[in-house]
Design an enzyme around this catalytic site. Structure first.
Site, PDB file in Angstrom:
ATOM      1  N   SER A 126       0.168  -7.553  -5.070  1.00  0.00           N
ATOM      2  CA  SER A 126      -0.995  -6.980  -5.741  1.00  0.00           C
ATOM      3  C   SER A 126      -0.678  -6.231  -7.337  1.00  0.00           C
ATOM      4  O   SER A 126       0.362  -5.929  -7.343  1.00  0.00           O
ATOM      5  CB  SER A 126      -1.600  -5.992  -4.920  1.00  0.00           C
ATOM      6  OG  SER A 126      -2.453  -4.996  -5.511  1.00  0.00           O
ATOM      7  N   TYR A 159       0.486   1.922   0.791  1.00  0.00           N
ATOM      8  CA  TYR A 159       0.157   0.437   0.584  1.00  0.00           C
ATOM      9  C   TYR A 159       0.953  -0.048  -0.427  1.00  0.00           C
ATOM     10  O   TYR A 159       1.682  -1.095  -0.285  1.00  0.00           O
ATOM     11  CB  TYR A 159      -1.330   0.458   0.407  1.00  0.00           C
ATOM     12  CG  TYR A 159      -1.482  -1.006  -0.095  1.00  0.00           C
ATOM     13  CD1 TYR A 159      -1.571  -1.941   0.836  1.00  0.00           C
ATOM     14  CD2 TYR A 159      -2.326  -1.335  -1.304  1.00  0.00           C
ATOM     15  CE1 TYR A 159      -1.713  -3.503   0.321  1.00  0.00           C
ATOM     16  CE2 TYR A 159      -2.309  -2.637  -1.848  1.00  0.00           C
ATOM     17  CZ  TYR A 159      -2.215  -3.611  -0.950  1.00  0.00           C
ATOM     18  OH  TYR A 159      -2.585  -4.864  -1.519  1.00  0.00           O
ATOM     19  N   LYS A 183       4.172  -3.062  -0.517  1.00  0.00           N
ATOM     20  CA  LYS A 183       3.971  -4.389  -1.510  1.00  0.00           C
ATOM     21  C   LYS A 183       5.191  -4.520  -2.180  1.00  0.00           C
ATOM     22  O   LYS A 183       5.787  -5.556  -2.195  1.00  0.00           O
ATOM     23  CB  LYS A 183       3.032  -4.351  -2.355  1.00  0.00           C
ATOM     24  CG  LYS A 183       1.635  -4.595  -1.477  1.00  0.00           C
ATOM     25  CD  LYS A 183       1.438  -6.106  -1.333  1.00  0.00           C
ATOM     26  CE  LYS A 183       0.333  -6.298  -0.060  1.00  0.00           C
ATOM     27  NZ  LYS A 183       0.402  -7.820   0.277  1.00  0.00           N
TER      28      LYS A 183
END
Ligand code: WQD
Length: 345
Positions: free
Chosen positions: A124, A148, A152
């Site tokens: 992302s 989050y 990643k």
């Protein structure tokens, strides 16, 4: 060829599965339905007119993964299984690290033991943190300000280390900007559980009358009209990038006029931005949605959402050069297809 798609019942996975099936390949989907449901598998089956091989399972369940890898042989894995809400990750960091990081490590060790070392990984633009310059290229410094994003980044590091330490891995990491829209049939699309966080599902729910209005978070940013600017990319374009990324690592899944496959079976770890390279503001997206769909989207200005940045859009030269992927669909098509899916579902 046959592809395993963990997270394949979700919004992005179901469109990638469609494209692979439509190109004559097979897929096996694993999903735990944490942010999806068996309905999307039914929808894909309706669209394709055939059964889809599917397991309701967690990627951290090594026994089940071993069973699946024993039963099927895979040419590559397209890994999309992850929890993906920034706000939820702040409340439940342990779940995010356990699910995203441990789950991926488990998947990787099973892949290794079955000799499956081709991987397309779904990352992302969140890994870039607050943009230091625009457009953001793949060399932009990385940072994270929420669990989050940290998951990643950690996973990207693990993938890079594995590909450096062990022979045979061919890993492509795709950093998505803002995927929106739906397949033109209106049979598959974005169907998040609960109240959506992201802009497009919110707009669609307002258009449908499920929500009275949309809050626009901030109208005092240093942007064209004061509202946040993002790089929205059509889900079908984004899905196609996965097929071209498979071509890039030497699996000929689709014909592409400009690519000589024999010379490009790339080993190692490769990162690409997946966006259009163009910024679009919240107000521009809302106005386009109103125009192309002939609906009204009432909105109110609200304070800035914590953690948001003013503008974020991609430099997309690297993927264009490496595997000839270029987004072709504009904001109009993103808006019309998102609405078409809503009114048909
Ligand atoms: C877009 C714009 C909002 C909702 C998210 C994730 C990120 C990545 C991409 C996965 C912003 C504004 C939104 C609303 C609004 N996902 N907005 N009213 O913030 O770019 O990023 O998706 O990896 O990690 O955080 O996308 O769709 O939430 O917001 O005004 O009700 O719309 O402020 O400017 P974002 P988004």
């Amino acid at each position: 060829m046959n592809f395993l798609i963990p997270g394949g019942a979700g919004y992005i996975g179901i469109h990638i599965a469609f494209l692979l099936l439509d190109s004559g390949h097979d897929v096996v989907i694993i999903d735990n339905f944490s942010n999806s449901s068996s309905e999307s598998i039914d929808d894909l089956e309706n669209l394709m007119g055939r059964k889809i091989t599917f397991y309701q399972s967690n990627i951290s369940d090594e026994t089940e993964l071993n069973r699946i890898f024993t039963k099927h042989s895979f040419d590559a894995v397209i890994h999309l299984a992850a929890l993906k809400s920034v706000s939820e990750s702040i409340l439940k960091p342990n779940e995010y690290f356990k699910n995203n990081c441990n789950g991926t490590s488990c998947l990787l060790s099973v892949m290794r033991s079955f000799g499956v070392k081709n991987l397309i990984y779904s990352s992302s633009a969140t890994v870039y943190g607050i943009p230091r310059y625009l457009p953001i290229d793949e060399k932009h410094p990385l940072s994270s300000n929420n669990p989050y994003a940290e998951t990643k980044l950690k996973i990207e590091e693990e993938l890079r280390s594995i590909s450096e330490a062990e022979d045979g891995w061919k890993i492509v990491c795709l950093r998505y900007f803002n995927p929106v829209g739906a397949h033109e049939s209106g049979l598959i699309g974005e169907n998040p559980r609960g109240i959506p966080n992201n802009l497009m599902p919110h707009i669609v729910n307002v258009a449908n009358g499920e929500l009275p209005h949309i809050n626009i978070y901030g109208n005092d940013y240093d942007t064209i009209d004061g509202t946040g600017v993002r790089d929205y990319v059509h889900i079908m374009d984004l899905s196609e990038s996965h097929l071209l990324a498979l071509n890039y690592i030497g699996l000929k899944v689709i014909n592409h006029e400009d690519i000589e496959l024999s010379s490009i079976a790339k080993a190692g770890f490769h990162i690409f931005n997946i966006g259009t390279g163009k910024g679009c503001s919240v107000l521009e997206l809302i106005r386009t949605f109103e125009e192309v769909n002939n609906v009204k989207i009432p909105y109110k200005f609200a304070s800035r959402r914590p953690g948001d940045v003013a503008s974020c859009y991609a430099d997309v030269h690297r993927s264009a050069q490496a595997f000839k992927w270029i987004a072709t669909k504009g904001v109009e098509e993103m808006c019309s297809s998102a609405w078409n899916f809503k009114i048909r579902s």
